[in-house]
Design an enzyme around this catalytic site. Structure first.
Site, PDB file in Angstrom:
ATOM      1  N   ASN A  52      13.882  -3.247  44.135  1.00  0.00           N
ATOM      2  CA  ASN A  52      14.634  -2.466  45.207  1.00  0.00           C
ATOM      3  C   ASN A  52      14.194  -2.373  46.569  1.00  0.00           C
ATOM      4  O   ASN A  52      14.522  -1.684  47.357  1.00  0.00           O
ATOM      5  CB  ASN A  52      14.928  -1.296  44.557  1.00  0.00           C
ATOM      6  N   ASP A  93      18.607 -14.509  41.427  1.00  0.00           N
ATOM      7  CA  ASP A  93      19.854 -13.953  41.627  1.00  0.00           C
ATOM      8  C   ASP A  93      19.715 -12.306  41.841  1.00  0.00           C
ATOM      9  O   ASP A  93      20.494 -11.890  42.433  1.00  0.00           O
ATOM     10  CB  ASP A  93      20.839 -14.367  40.565  1.00  0.00           C
TER      11      ASP A  93
END
Length: 548
Positions: free
Chosen positions: A196, A219
Site C-alpha cells: 500500500n 498486477d
C-alpha cells in the site's frame, strides 16, 4: 552531405520521398549511405559502385520510439549526429507471425560543413522530422486520430523490487531506462517499500506534474494505484490519468492483455517486457473498464482485472510459496490443487449484458454486450446512466433505483462513481437478474481483461472497454482430467471450444456471489479480500491505460 531528391527507382513511386541525404554511419565511416525519410518509413541504402546483396533497410516509423541530434565531446570535430531508435518485430523463419520486438539503432554522421553549429542544426532538422512523422504514423489508425501522451512526456514510475523473482529493478536497468531515454520520456523512479505504499503516494501526489503513472511490478501494485486514485477528493479527474503497465511480477495479466490487444502473438518474460516498453514509449491512450466491488463489511474496491473464488483463487494464493520460479508457480499450484480437488458451496446471480431469454447454449457461448459505446458512460450521472439502454426496461430500472436508494445514500461517503445496478448486499436482487440454479461449484471467475496470467488467455473475447464482465463458472461433477484439459486449453484461449458441459460463460453487467459457510478464498486482481458475500458492477471506460 548531398541534399537532393532521390532517384525515381530508389523507392516505389507510390511512396513519396520527403527528405533525402547521404551520410556516413558512426559504426562504419568508410562507407556512405543514402537515407530517405518518407511519411511512413526511414529507408537506408548503402551507396556502392557494384550491387550489394541486402544493402537496403526499410524501417517503419510506426516502430520508432525516438530520435535525437547531438555532437561528440571532441570540440575539434565539427561533426554532428542524429540517432533513430526502432523496435521492429523480430522475424523468425519458423513462425508466420512476429512474436516479439528487437532494438534497432540507426546513427548517422553529418560532417559536410566546417561550422559545427550548422551541422548540428541539420542533424536537429532530421531528428525533428523523424519524430514528427513517427508521431503522425503512430497516432493515425484507419484515418482516425488516436489519443496519445504529450511530447515530451513526464511519467512517475513505480517499481516493486520484490515482485516476481525480485528482478524488477534489474530489468528496469537493463531495458526500460534506456528505452525511456531514447523516447525522450522524462521519468521519476519510485521504489515501493511496503504494501500500500503506492496507494498512499498517489492519494496525495500532485498529478498536474505528471502525464502518466506507470507501474513496473505484478498486477497487485496497479490495484493499489487505481484505488488510491479513486480515494482522492478529485477522483473524477484523477482516474483520467493514463496508467502504464510494465511486467515485473509472476502473472503480469494486464501486461499480457495489453500486448494481446496490440494484435501480435503471445510472448512471455523479457520479450513481453520489451513489447510493453515499446507500447509505453508510443504513448497511445485507451479507455479501460473498471469494476466496482462491494464487500459484506461495507468496504468498496475497484478492480481492473478479475474476481475469483474457488479453484482459481486457491491456486493464486497457495502458489505464493513457489514465487521464486516466476510464472511457473501457477502451473505447479494448479497440479497441487488438482490432486485434492475441492467443491465450493454458494449462490451466484448476475445481470446479463443483453436482455432476452437465454438457453443453456447462449449462456455457454455468452451474450453480446449491449453497451456499444461504454466510454460515453464516463461522464454520465447516475440518473441518466441507462435510461435509453434497451437492456433495461423502465420498470426494472425504477425497481433498482427504489431498492438501491438507501445504499446510494450510504455510498456517498465511498470513493468513486455511484453504482446504478446494485442493491444493498442484504436486499434481494431485481427480477431481471439470473439466479444460477446450481449451488456446488469448482470455481467462479469474473474477467474484464483477456489474460489471467502471461500464459492463460482466459477471456479471448475481452477488450479494454467492452463494457462487460466475462463470467465463467465450473459446476461440481467435473473430473480432474477434464479440469486439467480446460486449463491446458486456456493457454491458447481455446477452453470455450472444448464443449465442456460443466463450464458456463456469460457476459454480464453485474453479479453477486454468496459463498457458503466455512473457510475459503476470494481474490480481486490477485489480492485476497475478506471472505463473504460480494457483488460487482462494471463501469465502462472509467479508467485510462497506455496500450497499442
Amino acid at each position: 552531405m548531398d541534399q537532393r531528391r532521390a532517384e525515381p527507382d530508389f523507392l516505389p513511386s507510390a511512396t513519396p520521398v520527403t527528405l533525402y541525404g547521404e551520410f556516413t554511419q558512426t559504426s562504419n565511416r568508410r562507407g556512405r549511405w543514402a537515407v530517405n525519410l518518407t511519411e511512413k518509413d526511414l529507408v537506408v541504402q548503402r551507396l556502392a559502385s557494384a550491387p550489394v546483396g541486402r544493402n537496403k533497410v526499410v524501417l517503419s516509423l510506426r516502430d520508432c520510439v525516438g530520435c535525437r541530434a547531438y555532437r561528440d565531446d571532441d570540440k575539434a570535430d565539427p561533426s554532428a549526429y542524429f540517432a533513430a531508435y526502432f523496435y521492429p518485430p523480430k522475424k523468425r523463419r519458423w513462425m508466420t507471425s512476429a512474436p516479439s520486438r528487437q532494438r534497432v539503432e540507426q546513427c548517422f554522421r553529418l560532417a559536410a560543413l566546417q561550422d559545427p553549429h550548422a551541422n548540428l542544426e541539420e542533424a536537429e532538422k532530421w531528428a525533428r522530422a523523424v519524430r514528427e512523422r513517427s508521431a503522425r504514423q503512430q497516432r493515425l489508425r484507419d484515418g482516425v486520430l488516436l489519443n496519445s501522451l504529450p511530447r515530451p512526456c513526464r511519467i512517475l514510475l513505480f517499481v516493486n523490487p520484490q515482485s516476481g523473482k525480485g528482478q524488477a529493478l534489474t530489468l528496469y536497468n537493463s531495458h526500460i531506462q534506456r528505452m525511456l531515454n531514447e523516447a525522450g520520456v522524462i521519468h521519476k523512479l519510485i521504489i515501493t517499500e511496503r504494501q500500500n505504499h503506492a496507494r498512499e503516494l498517489v492519494k496525495d501526489v500532485d498529478l498536474s506534474q505528471w502525464d502518466a503513472l506507470v507501474i513496473m511490478s505484478g498486477d497487485g501494485l496497479l490495484h493499489e494505484v487505481i484505488n488510491g486514485l479513486l480515494e482522492r477528493p478529485d477522483w473524477e479527474e484523477a482516474i483520467r490519468t493514463p496508467l502504464g503497465i510494465l511486467p515485473g511480477g509472476s502473472a503480469n495479466a494486464l501486461a499480457a492483455s495489453v500486448h494481446y490487444y496490440s494484435g501480435v502473438s503471445q510472448v512471455r518474460g523479457e520479450e513481453l517486457l520489451v513489447s510493453c516498453g515499446f507500447l509505453l514509449c508510443r504513448g497511445l491512450v485507451s479507455h479501460m473498464d473498471l469494476v466496482s466491488l462491494h464487500l459484506s463489511s461495507g468496504q468498496r474496491l475497484f478492480s481492473f482485472l478479475s474476481l475469483a473464488w474457488g479453484f482459481v483463487a486457491d491456486v493464486d494464493v497457495e502458489s505464493e510459496k513457489y514465487r521464486h520460479v516466476g510464472a511457473a508457480r501457477f502451473t505447479v499450484g494448479t497440479l497441487v490443487r488438482l490432486a485434492s480437488l475441492r467443491i465450493y458451496k454458494g449462490k451466484l446471480a448476475y445481470l446479463p449484458a443483453s436482455r432476452g431469454r437465454h438457453t443453456d447454449k447462449s449462456l455457454q457461448n455468452g451474450a453480446a454486450a449491449c453497451c456499444r459505446n461504454p466510454a460515453s458512460c464516463l461522464t454520465q450521472t447516475l440518473e441518466d446512466d441507462f435510461p435509453n439502454n434497451t437492456c433495461h426496461s423502465n420498470n426494472s430500472l425504477k425497481l433498482r433505483r427504489s431498492e438501491g436508494r438507501s445504499s446510494r445514500s450510504a455510498a456517498k461517503a465511498l470513493p468513486g462513481p455511484p453504482d446504478a445496478l446494485l442493491p444493498p448486499l442484504d436486499q434481494p436482487l431485481p427480477s431481471d437478474w439470473v439466479l444460477v440454479p446450481e449451488e456446488d461449484f469448482v470455481l467462479m471467475l469474473a474477467m474484464y481483461q483477456s489474460h489471467l496470467a502471461e500464459d492463460l488467455l482466459a477471456g479471448p473475447d475481452a477488450r479494454l472497454a467492452d463494457g462487460v464482465i466475462h463470467l465463467f463458472y465450473v459446476m461440481a461433477g467435473i473430473s480432474r482430467s477434464a479440469l486439467l484439459r480446460l486449463f491446458l486449453a486456456m493457454e491458447k484461449g481455446a477452453h470455450l471450444d472444448t464443449n465442456c458441459q460443466h463450464l458456463v460463460h456469460a457476459k454480464v453487467r453485474a453479479l453477486r456471489l454468496e459463498p457458503g459457510a466455512g473457510k475459503g478464498i476470494i481474490t480481486v486482481d490477485g489480492e485476497v479480500v475478506e471472505y463473504g458475500p460480494i457483488q460487482a458492477e462494471v463501469h465502462g471506460g472509467l479508467g485510462r491505460v497506455i496500450s497499442g
